[in-house]
Design a protein around this motif. Structure first.
Motif, PDB file in Angstrom:
ATOM      1  N   TYR A   1       0.821  -1.208   0.000  1.00 30.48           N
ATOM      2  CA  TYR A   1       0.000   0.000   0.000  1.00 30.48           C
ATOM      3  C   TYR A   1       0.859   1.264   0.000  1.00 30.48           C
ATOM      4  N   ASP A   2       2.118   1.101   0.351  1.00 29.63           N
ATOM      5  CA  ASP A   2       3.005   2.257   0.450  1.00 29.63           C
ATOM      6  C   ASP A   2       3.980   2.293  -0.724  1.00 29.63           C
ATOM      7  N   ALA A   3       4.527   3.467  -0.964  1.00 29.89           N
ATOM      8  CA  ALA A   3       5.512   3.639  -2.034  1.00 29.89           C
ATOM      9  C   ALA A   3       6.852   3.053  -1.591  1.00 29.89           C
ATOM     10  N   ILE A   4       7.479   2.281  -2.474  1.00 28.35           N
ATOM     11  CA  ILE A   4       8.759   1.645  -2.169  1.00 28.35           C
ATOM     12  C   ILE A   4       9.795   2.073  -3.204  1.00 28.35           C
ATOM     13  N   PHE A   5      10.932   2.504  -2.703  1.00 24.80           N
ATOM     14  CA  PHE A   5      12.053   2.895  -3.553  1.00 24.80           C
ATOM     15  C   PHE A   5      13.276   2.064  -3.154  1.00 24.80           C
ATOM     16  N   LEU A   6      13.928   1.441  -4.134  1.00 25.09           N
ATOM     17  CA  LEU A   6      15.201   0.769  -3.887  1.00 25.09           C
ATOM     18  C   LEU A   6      16.297   1.690  -4.392  1.00 25.09           C
ATOM     19  N   VAL A   7      17.137   2.144  -3.468  1.00 23.73           N
ATOM     20  CA  VAL A   7      18.101   3.191  -3.778  1.00 23.73           C
ATOM     21  C   VAL A   7      19.528   2.643  -3.644  1.00 23.73           C
ATOM     22  N   ASN A   8      20.386   3.035  -4.585  1.00 25.24           N
ATOM     23  CA  ASN A   8      21.792   2.665  -4.509  1.00 25.24           C
ATOM     24  C   ASN A   8      22.439   3.420  -3.345  1.00 25.24           C
ATOM     25  N   PRO A   9      22.952   2.698  -2.337  1.00 23.92           N
ATOM     26  CA  PRO A   9      23.508   3.400  -1.166  1.00 23.92           C
ATOM     27  C   PRO A   9      24.794   4.154  -1.467  1.00 23.92           C
TER      28      PRO A   9
ATOM     29  N   ASN B   1      25.495   6.019  -4.357  1.00 26.16           N
ATOM     30  CA  ASN B   1      25.354   7.294  -5.078  1.00 26.16           C
ATOM     31  C   ASN B   1      23.953   7.900  -4.992  1.00 26.16           C
ATOM     32  N   GLY B   2      23.022   7.212  -4.295  1.00 22.51           N
ATOM     33  CA  GLY B   2      21.684   7.760  -4.118  1.00 22.51           C
ATOM     34  C   GLY B   2      20.754   7.596  -5.305  1.00 22.51           C
ATOM     35  N   ARG B   3      21.211   6.925  -6.362  1.00 21.30           N
ATOM     36  CA  ARG B   3      20.359   6.773  -7.543  1.00 21.30           C
ATOM     37  C   ARG B   3      19.264   5.737  -7.273  1.00 21.30           C
ATOM     38  N   ILE B   4      18.056   6.036  -7.711  1.00 18.79           N
ATOM     39  CA  ILE B   4      16.919   5.131  -7.543  1.00 18.79           C
ATOM     40  C   ILE B   4      17.049   3.990  -8.541  1.00 18.79           C
ATOM     41  N   MET B   5      17.003   2.752  -8.032  1.00 15.16           N
ATOM     42  CA  MET B   5      17.222   1.570  -8.863  1.00 15.16           C
ATOM     43  C   MET B   5      15.913   0.869  -9.243  1.00 15.16           C
ATOM     44  N   GLU B   6      14.921   0.936  -8.354  1.00 19.30           N
ATOM     45  CA  GLU B   6      13.661   0.241  -8.614  1.00 19.30           C
ATOM     46  C   GLU B   6      12.566   0.907  -7.794  1.00 19.30           C
ATOM     47  N   VAL B   7      11.357   0.873  -8.317  1.00 19.76           N
ATOM     48  CA  VAL B   7      10.199   1.447  -7.607  1.00 19.76           C
ATOM     49  C   VAL B   7       8.987   0.553  -7.846  1.00 19.76           C
ATOM     50  N   ASN B   8       7.963   0.725  -7.027  1.00 21.22           N
ATOM     51  CA  ASN B   8       6.710   0.023  -7.282  1.00 21.22           C
ATOM     52  C   ASN B   8       5.667   1.004  -7.821  1.00 21.22           C
ATOM     53  N   LEU B   9       4.490   0.497  -8.090  1.00 20.29           N
ATOM     54  CA  LEU B   9       3.439   1.321  -8.689  1.00 20.29           C
ATOM     55  C   LEU B   9       3.014   2.450  -7.758  1.00 20.29           C
ATOM     56  N   GLN B  10       2.991   2.177  -6.446  1.00 18.32           N
ATOM     57  CA  GLN B  10       2.586   3.210  -5.492  1.00 18.32           C
ATOM     58  C   GLN B  10       3.553   4.391  -5.500  1.00 18.32           C
ATOM     59  N   ALA B  11       4.828   4.108  -5.785  1.00 10.91           N
ATOM     60  CA  ALA B  11       5.804   5.195  -5.866  1.00 10.91           C
ATOM     61  C   ALA B  11       5.485   6.122  -7.043  1.00 10.91           C
ATOM     62  N   GLU B  12       5.050   5.532  -8.147  1.00 12.48           N
ATOM     63  CA  GLU B  12       4.659   6.348  -9.296  1.00 12.48           C
ATOM     64  C   GLU B  12       3.435   7.195  -8.967  1.00 12.48           C
ATOM     65  N   MET B  13       2.475   6.580  -8.274  1.00 11.11           N
ATOM     66  CA  MET B  13       1.250   7.298  -7.934  1.00 11.11           C
ATOM     67  C   MET B  13       1.528   8.404  -6.920  1.00 11.11           C
ATOM     68  N   LEU B  14       2.426   8.142  -5.958  1.00 15.14           N
ATOM     69  CA  LEU B  14       2.729   9.138  -4.941  1.00 15.14           C
ATOM     70  C   LEU B  14       3.414  10.360  -5.543  1.00 15.14           C
TER      71      LEU B  14
END
Length: 259
Positions: free
Chosen positions: A131-139, A141-154
């Motif tokens: 139900y929540d937005a999830i971001f997988l971030v490269n520790p 350099n801070g670049r976002i590596m993967e997201v879920n649909l809720q992250a797009e909606m948020l």
């Protein structure tokens, strides 16, 4: 007998053919024979060395190269009855051992790959069902590596857009330095929890979130697993209640002043 005349005029002397009349002595004949014998023995020795030593070594080298290229089932067929044959048998045994090890390793890799794929599929399903937005971030350099649909909606941004920005780019511009500092602290500690954090949306609006993040393993790499819980509606409700309370307080003050 004919005579030979010298360089100056003088009496005629008997002519002796010094070069052709002299016959080789026994010592010269023996030396010639020994030289021919030594040459023959050397040539025969070279032939023996090439035949019995160098050729098997060359064959062994070629056969070992075939095994080294991964043809572990290949057998070296050398029968010289010496150390070279023993060495060839040793390489054959090594090839058998490598074949068994290689097949076991391939099987383990297949099993591990299947397990990782199943784990990734399961993880992806859990991400998409969250139900929540999830971001997988490269520790690093801070670049976002993967997201879920809720992250797009948020955020109001597409997955492609999110994967081309860094974690702190989600914050309002005036909070950029603070966001980088919070990110680095979280990476150093291994986890972080933040409340009432504003993030900017693709349309320019502001969303409010609670953040929970920690370092986890994903596809054999370390990622900063960041969960953002959307509390925008709650913040709006709090603001409405606050405004209502202020209005009620002002109304009460007016009524008291009129009394």
């Amino acid at each position: 007998m004919k005579g030979c005349r010298g360089a100056k005029s003088g009496p005629t002397l008997p002519c002796q053919n010094i070069l052709f009349d002299q016959k080789p002595g026994p010592g010269k004949t023996d030396l010639l024979f020994e030289s021919i014998l030594v040459f023959t023995l050397c040539a025969f020795g070279v032939y023996i060395v090439r035949r019995l030593l160098l050729k098997p070594i060359n064959i062994l080298t070629e056969e070992v190269e075939r095994i080294g290229k991964g043809n572990f089932e290949h057998k070296i067929d050398i029968h010289t009855g010496d150390e070279i044959e023993s060495l060839a048998k040793g390489f054959n045994k090594m090839g058998e051992a490598l074949k068994g090890f290689y097949y076991d390793l391939e099987e383990k890799i297949r099993e591990r790959t299947a397990a990782l794929k199943a784990s990734e599929t399961k993880y992806r399903a859990l991400m998409e069902q969250a139900y929540d937005a999830i971001f997988l971030v490269n520790p690093d350099n801070g670049r976002i590596m993967e997201v879920n649909l809720q992250a797009e909606m948020l955020t109001g941004l597409s997955k492609e857009e999110l994967l081309n920005i860094k974690y702190w780019d989600l914050y309002p511009q005036h909070m950029g330095n603070q966001a980088v500092e919070q990110f680095n602290k979280g990476i150093k500690r291994g986890f972080t929890t933040l409340h009432d954090v504003p993030i900017k949306k693709g349309d320019g609006e502001t969303a409010w979130v609670d953040i929970s993040a920690r370092i986890v393993g994903y596809n054999n790499v370390k990622v900063y697993h960041t969960v953002m819980k959307d509390i925008t509606e709650r913040k709006k409700e709090e603001e409405r209640l606050s405004m209502t309370s202020e209005q009620l307080a002002r109304s009460t003050m007016v009524m008291l002043e009129q009394d």
